[in-house]
Design an enzyme around this catalytic site. Structure first.
Site, PDB file in Angstrom:
ATOM      1  N   LYS A 198       0.842  -1.205   0.000  1.00  0.00           N
ATOM      2  CA  LYS A 198       0.000   0.000   0.000  1.00  0.00           C
ATOM      3  C   LYS A 198       0.878   1.257   0.000  1.00  0.00           C
ATOM      4  CE  LYS A 198      -3.794  -2.529   2.171  1.00  0.00           C
ATOM      5  NZ  LYS A 198      -4.517  -2.944   3.376  1.00  0.00           N
TER       6      LYS A 198
ATOM      7  N   GLN B   2      -4.283  -1.596   9.699  1.00  0.00           N
ATOM      8  CA  GLN B   2      -4.318  -2.924   9.089  1.00  0.00           C
ATOM      9  C   GLN B   2      -4.954  -3.925  10.048  1.00  0.00           C
ATOM     10  OE1 GLN B   2      -3.527  -3.588   5.914  1.00  0.00           O
ATOM     11  NE2 GLN B   2      -3.898  -5.776   6.080  1.00  0.00           N
TER      12      GLN B   2
ATOM     13  N   ASP C 133     -11.004   3.007   4.552  1.00  0.00           N
ATOM     14  CA  ASP C 133     -11.449   1.612   4.455  1.00  0.00           C
ATOM     15  C   ASP C 133     -12.976   1.538   4.351  1.00  0.00           C
ATOM     16  OD1 ASP C 133      -9.410  -0.406   4.518  1.00  0.00           O
ATOM     17  OD2 ASP C 133      -8.960   0.121   6.598  1.00  0.00           O
TER      18      ASP C 133
HETATM   19  N1  GUN Z   1      -6.997  -6.706   6.309  1.00  0.00           N
HETATM   20  C1  GUN Z   1      -7.386  -7.420   5.228  1.00  0.00           C
HETATM   21  N2  GUN Z   1      -8.002  -6.626   4.334  1.00  0.00           N
HETATM   22  C2  GUN Z   1      -7.993  -5.383   4.854  1.00  0.00           C
HETATM   23  C3  GUN Z   1      -8.486  -4.130   4.392  1.00  0.00           C
HETATM   24  O1  GUN Z   1      -9.067  -3.986   3.308  1.00  0.00           O
HETATM   25  N3  GUN Z   1      -8.266  -3.070   5.223  1.00  0.00           N
HETATM   26  C4  GUN Z   1      -7.646  -3.197   6.429  1.00  0.00           C
HETATM   27  N4  GUN Z   1      -7.516  -2.099   7.167  1.00  0.00           N
HETATM   28  N5  GUN Z   1      -7.195  -4.346   6.888  1.00  0.00           N
HETATM   29  C5  GUN Z   1      -7.362  -5.433   6.101  1.00  0.00           C
END
Ligand code: GUN
Length: 297
Positions: A52, A96, A119
């Protein structure tokens, strides 16, 4: 011929359009900023977060990173989120998931300023999505919607089956597919671990979204002739490779492609789209917070 969708190509094209949006913002003196927060020693989470950050760097989004020890007190994480909420250079915040067991995930999600919640997991943003007034569509289901559009698969009037009911994918996917809006209007069934006669339901799908987190458990016999199969699964399985593992989806690709009309591979399908839609939400967040109109793709 089965159409194997190229998530990297669709992502590239959306990222090109996002670069134009970022030009618009920088002309107004705004550099979009995304903060990623990692409180985990899980290697997969570490990889996702660094991907990311790299994607932000490539596109001209400032990336800010905060890391906490997995055994740090929960209060430390809330403190970091408070600090990022107050920082005007930060337009988007992503913690995350999963967080360690001693940290309450719901409290974390509620602590993020909803305007920075790229998110789309804060209850205010979940509510807006359900009400048909989404601010930030969650990245993976939004990416699926964009992939379907790029493949000219219009869900309107179709039977869609989502396998998996997670807050991150299954539930928001359902909400996007049932919306009375472009990319929606599907008759949508959500299956999960307690579903009876799963194969019967998946076989009835015109559009099948596999998001259960179980390696290769949907095979060709569970897919209707000519169906569109979107594989959201990213599972590490032991393999005789340099890393000692390989990535496989929730779908057994080789048998599924015999029956499917359209299918996404793993890797190279939904994965790149998730990151692209995070960039999209960050650009959108910067536009909202800085009051700059951006022409999102
Ligand atoms: N863990 C797995 N997928 C995601 C996501 O799309 N966002 C976040 N913050 N954590 C994740």
């Amino acid at each position: 011929m089965t159409n194997v969708l190229d998530g990297n190509a669709v992502s590239e094209s959306i990222r090109d359009d996002l670069a134009d949006c970022i030009d618009t913002l920088t002309h107004e003196g705004v550099t979009p900023g995304l903060a990623t927060v990692l409180m985990s020693e899980d290697p997969a989470s570490e990889t996702y977060v660094s991907m990311k950050q790299q994607a932000c760097d490539d596109l001209g989004i400032e990336s800010i990173h905060r890391e906490l020890d997995a055994d740090a007190p929960a209060g430390d994480l809330y403190g970091v989120v408070d600090e990022l909420n107050a920082d005007p250079a930060v337009h988007g915040i992503l913690v995350q998931m999963p967080v360690p067991d001693h940290v309450d995930e719901r409290t974390v999600l509620r602590s993020i300023d909803p305007v920075k919640d790229v998110d789309g997991f804060h209850p205010e943003n979940v509510g807006r999505l359900v009400a048909g007034d989404a601010r930030f569509k969650p990245c993976t289901p939004h990416g699926v919607q964009k992939l379907l559009a790029a493949a000219d698969v219009d869900p309107e009037g179709k039977d869609a089956v989502v396998v998996g009911r997670s807050d991150i994918v299954g539930k928001p996917m359902m909400n996007l597919l049932i919306q009375k809006a472009p990319g929606g209007n599907a008759t949508t069934t959500v299956c999960h671990s307690r579903t009876r006669d799963l194969a019967e339901k998946t076989r009835s799908a015109d559009i099948l979204v596999a998001a259960a987190g179980r390696p290769q458990f949907i095979d060709g016999s569970m897919i209707g002739e000519g169906a569109t199969v979107i594989d959201v699964g990213v599972n590490r399985v032991d393999a005789d490779t340099e890393k000692g593992y390989e990535l496989v989806g929730d779908v057994d690709f080789e048998s599924a492609r015999e029956t499917a009309g359209v299918i996404t591979p793993v890797p190279g399908g939904v994965g790149p789209m998730t990151i692209t839609m995070l960039l999209y939400n960050t650009v959108k967040a910067a536009g909202i917070q800085e009051d700059v109109a951006v022409d999102l793709p």
